[in-house]
Design a protein around this motif. Sequence first.
Motif, PDB file in Angstrom:
ATOM      1  N   PRO A 241       1.974   1.538 -11.704  1.00  0.00           N
ATOM      2  CA  PRO A 241       1.287   2.453 -12.650  1.00  0.00           C
ATOM      3  C   PRO A 241       2.134   2.708 -14.013  1.00  0.00           C
ATOM      4  N   PHE A 242       3.492   1.967 -14.021  1.00  0.00           N
ATOM      5  CA  PHE A 242       4.369   2.427 -14.880  1.00  0.00           C
ATOM      6  C   PHE A 242       4.530   1.341 -15.790  1.00  0.00           C
TER       7      PHE A 242
ATOM      8  N   PHE B   8      -6.927  12.165  -7.077  1.00  0.00           N
ATOM      9  CA  PHE B   8      -6.297  13.047  -8.077  1.00  0.00           C
ATOM     10  C   PHE B   8      -7.275  13.566  -8.862  1.00  0.00           C
TER      11      PHE B   8
ATOM     12  N   LEU C 164      -7.202   0.558  -3.897  1.00  0.00           N
ATOM     13  CA  LEU C 164      -6.299   1.783  -3.825  1.00  0.00           C
ATOM     14  C   LEU C 164      -6.000   2.446  -4.883  1.00  0.00           C
TER      15      LEU C 164
ATOM     16  N   ALA D 188       0.774  -1.142   0.007  1.00  0.00           N
ATOM     17  CA  ALA D 188      -0.054  -0.003   0.019  1.00  0.00           C
ATOM     18  C   ALA D 188       0.852   1.363  -0.024  1.00  0.00           C
TER      19      ALA D 188
ATOM     20  N   LYS E 261       4.138   1.714  -0.948  1.00  0.00           N
ATOM     21  CA  LYS E 261       4.794   1.893  -2.466  1.00  0.00           C
ATOM     22  C   LYS E 261       3.837   2.492  -3.498  1.00  0.00           C
ATOM     23  N   LEU E 262       2.576   1.803  -3.472  1.00  0.00           N
ATOM     24  CA  LEU E 262       1.709   2.093  -4.401  1.00  0.00           C
ATOM     25  C   LEU E 262       1.003   3.399  -4.154  1.00  0.00           C
ATOM     26  N   TYR E 263       1.011   3.821  -3.007  1.00  0.00           N
ATOM     27  CA  TYR E 263       0.617   5.044  -2.862  1.00  0.00           C
ATOM     28  C   TYR E 263       1.885   6.057  -3.350  1.00  0.00           C
ATOM     29  N   GLU E 264       2.813   5.725  -3.145  1.00  0.00           N
ATOM     30  CA  GLU E 264       4.035   6.577  -3.517  1.00  0.00           C
ATOM     31  C   GLU E 264       4.049   6.734  -5.237  1.00  0.00           C
ATOM     32  N   GLY E 265       3.832   5.495  -6.009  1.00  0.00           N
ATOM     33  CA  GLY E 265       3.931   5.376  -7.079  1.00  0.00           C
ATOM     34  C   GLY E 265       2.725   5.898  -7.829  1.00  0.00           C
ATOM     35  N   MET E 266       1.627   6.024  -7.099  1.00  0.00           N
ATOM     36  CA  MET E 266       0.350   6.722  -7.983  1.00  0.00           C
ATOM     37  C   MET E 266       0.768   8.399  -7.872  1.00  0.00           C
ATOM     38  N   GLY E 267       1.256   8.669  -6.795  1.00  0.00           N
ATOM     39  CA  GLY E 267       1.710  10.132  -6.513  1.00  0.00           C
ATOM     40  C   GLY E 267       2.853  10.473  -7.738  1.00  0.00           C
ATOM     41  N   LEU E 268       3.583   9.802  -7.741  1.00  0.00           N
ATOM     42  CA  LEU E 268       4.657   9.800  -8.932  1.00  0.00           C
ATOM     43  C   LEU E 268       4.020   9.984 -10.276  1.00  0.00           C
TER      44      LEU E 268
ATOM     45  N   MET F  10      -6.950   6.471  -5.608  1.00  0.00           N
ATOM     46  CA  MET F  10      -6.042   7.493  -5.853  1.00  0.00           C
ATOM     47  C   MET F  10      -6.263   8.167  -6.991  1.00  0.00           C
TER      48      MET F  10
ATOM     49  N   GLY G 298       4.919  -2.221  -5.328  1.00  0.00           N
ATOM     50  CA  GLY G 298       3.816  -1.247  -5.403  1.00  0.00           C
ATOM     51  C   GLY G 298       4.017  -0.184  -6.282  1.00  0.00           C
ATOM     52  N   ARG G 299       5.243   0.305  -5.993  1.00  0.00           N
ATOM     53  CA  ARG G 299       5.558   1.637  -6.584  1.00  0.00           C
ATOM     54  C   ARG G 299       5.601   1.572  -8.217  1.00  0.00           C
TER      55      ARG G 299
END
Lengths: 336, 336
Positions: free
Chosen positions: B215-216, B243, B235, A232, A234-241, B239, B211-212
């Motif tokens: 999205p990539f 956003f 999540l 969760a 890292k996904l949170y961070e990844g979605m932010g990026l 997210m 997780g990070r």
Amino acid sequence: MVNIIVDAFGGDNAPDAVIEGSIMAVQNLGIKVTLVGNEKLIHEAAEKNNLSLTGIDIVHAETVIDIHEEPTSILKERKDCSMSVGLGLLRDNKGDAFVSAGSTGALVVGSTFIAKRLKGIKRAALAPLLPAREGYMMLLDGGANTDCRPEMLVQFAVMGSAYMKKVMNISSPRVGLLNIGAEETKGRELEIEAYKLLSEAPVNFVGNIEGRELPFSKCDVLVADGYTGNIALKLYEGMGLYFAGTLKSMLTKNIKTKLGASFLTGEIKDFKKKMDYSEVGGAVLMGISKTVIKAHGSSDAKAFYNAIRQAKECVDKGVTDTISAYIESRKEGEEN
Amino acid sequence: MVNIIVDAFGGDNAPDAVIEGSIMAVQNLGIKVTLVGNEKLIHEAAEKNNLSLTGIDIVHAETVIDIHEEPTSILKERKDCSMSVGLGLLRDNKGDAFVSAGSTGALVVGSTFIAKRLKGIKRAALAPLLPAREGYMMLLDGGANTDCRPEMLVQFAVMGSAYMKKVMNISSPRVGLLNIGAEETKGRELEIEAYKLLSEAPVNFVGNIEGRELPFSKCDVLVADGYTGNIALKLYEGMGLYFAGTLKSMLTKNIKTKLGASFLTGEIKDFKKKMDYSEVGGAVLMGISKTVIKAHGSSDAKAFYNAIRQAKECVDKGVTDTISAYIESRKEGEEN
């Protein structure tokens, strides 16, 4: 004067960013900083960047533990690394808190076995603060313990509540359990049992929180096992990026969009600041006898400054004492 | 002609949005639709909205299963609900696929015990398509199985690969394992064992995905147990909502930002379209003997249209046959 011990060789931007952040902290926070790491390299880096080390003590450590090394090596072949030496200083009361941007695994192992857990705490938990719609939410465990038992999640709830109350000034922090549905029958055995225990624990338990609700400030403390918590986080961070990147390419696509973006400069800046982990500091390693902060691996000087500021706040507000007192009171309760 | 059976009473906007989406599908896709549900109410809704039901068959079902009811009730006290009757038609070869926006739990139970699993498949998996930087990523399991064994994750990988190859035209879909680190030693027993099995399986396994990275577009098929997958899925959705909401309030804050937004209309629209689950259809319930699509609970007419289109594509491209053939070939391999 509060003295924060800082690992000079943790993170991608060490030692330059660590030194710069430490100097900012000494100048602005009325504290002492003890930098731990290769003395020669620290002096060379300070000189190269024209930085004065006034107000900073240096304690020499010969090596550095790499993030690819086995975490337990901090107790053996890497005993002489900056992280291990720093944690030794913490154990020996040579400082009030420890900050490192180095290997998370090594920091968890080193903190647990060198600086030691608080008496009565089953496991230390990594506790990052996630930016949410209103304020921040503390997630425990962000990845220190891959497997957890229900009673560990209750301790995470207590520790997170202590932090949010003392440091973030939330009078009655709402505790949520990360789960796949709202009903108390949802989840695996771990969540079903943890739900029962949390309902009876002296925390403000508000029930299950689904993944979809995470950014919407439904709770102040979110508990989960370290595997799920890490996914969760890292996904949170990844979605932010991902969204930051999308927004950027949207706004810089052509002359027209660039013109549009020029009207939105302030708002975009506010949003970036909101999503920026470095604003809030690092992740607290909760459950250790003294304050330990894990700064983000990619921390810049400002992020190190904020992690040191966060460490000082934990010391000033007595977060570990609050947790200790709670554990003691529970033990007496159990004995009666 | 392909006939798609549609639950007229699943989702928040039933039956109006279901009827409208079904009519769009009949008019544009060259298919038949069989709507299942209370006949009187369907006719009343069509009349109210001035919609003609030409090309649509109606099969009466007396009741509706609520999302708060016990999923297994679809086999017992709710045998007469639209979802149960629809799945019965699917089992009896009265249609080629089934689409419902009703209770996920009931759909998993009903599909498994009424329409039945494909021979050799251990568990059906919910497979949503997540929008990523380039194209889509299929996540299995999005929440059908709270607890999973390693060999189930391998079947999920095979089923997801079949879909991405056949329907999304990706020649060699990259399979990733959701995990908390890149190394094969990371994760719980489940992930460590699944990593080994996936390395030997006839899929294009690219290793662990953190997780990070979600999205990539690091993989085309992402496998996880249903608990973790559900947390990640929701999540991801949350997210996106967060956003979108932030962007909206950023752009409508004042006259200046509104002016800025006016230069960005096209880009904002593209982004919204990209993040909109309804563009791609619903989540496929993989591993059932025939195509079953779980449409999102908040589906509008367009989302139902796209879910029906997706069901038709699965039928046209023979997704279930591809999975069957694979399971058969593996069995022969094992016997030899």
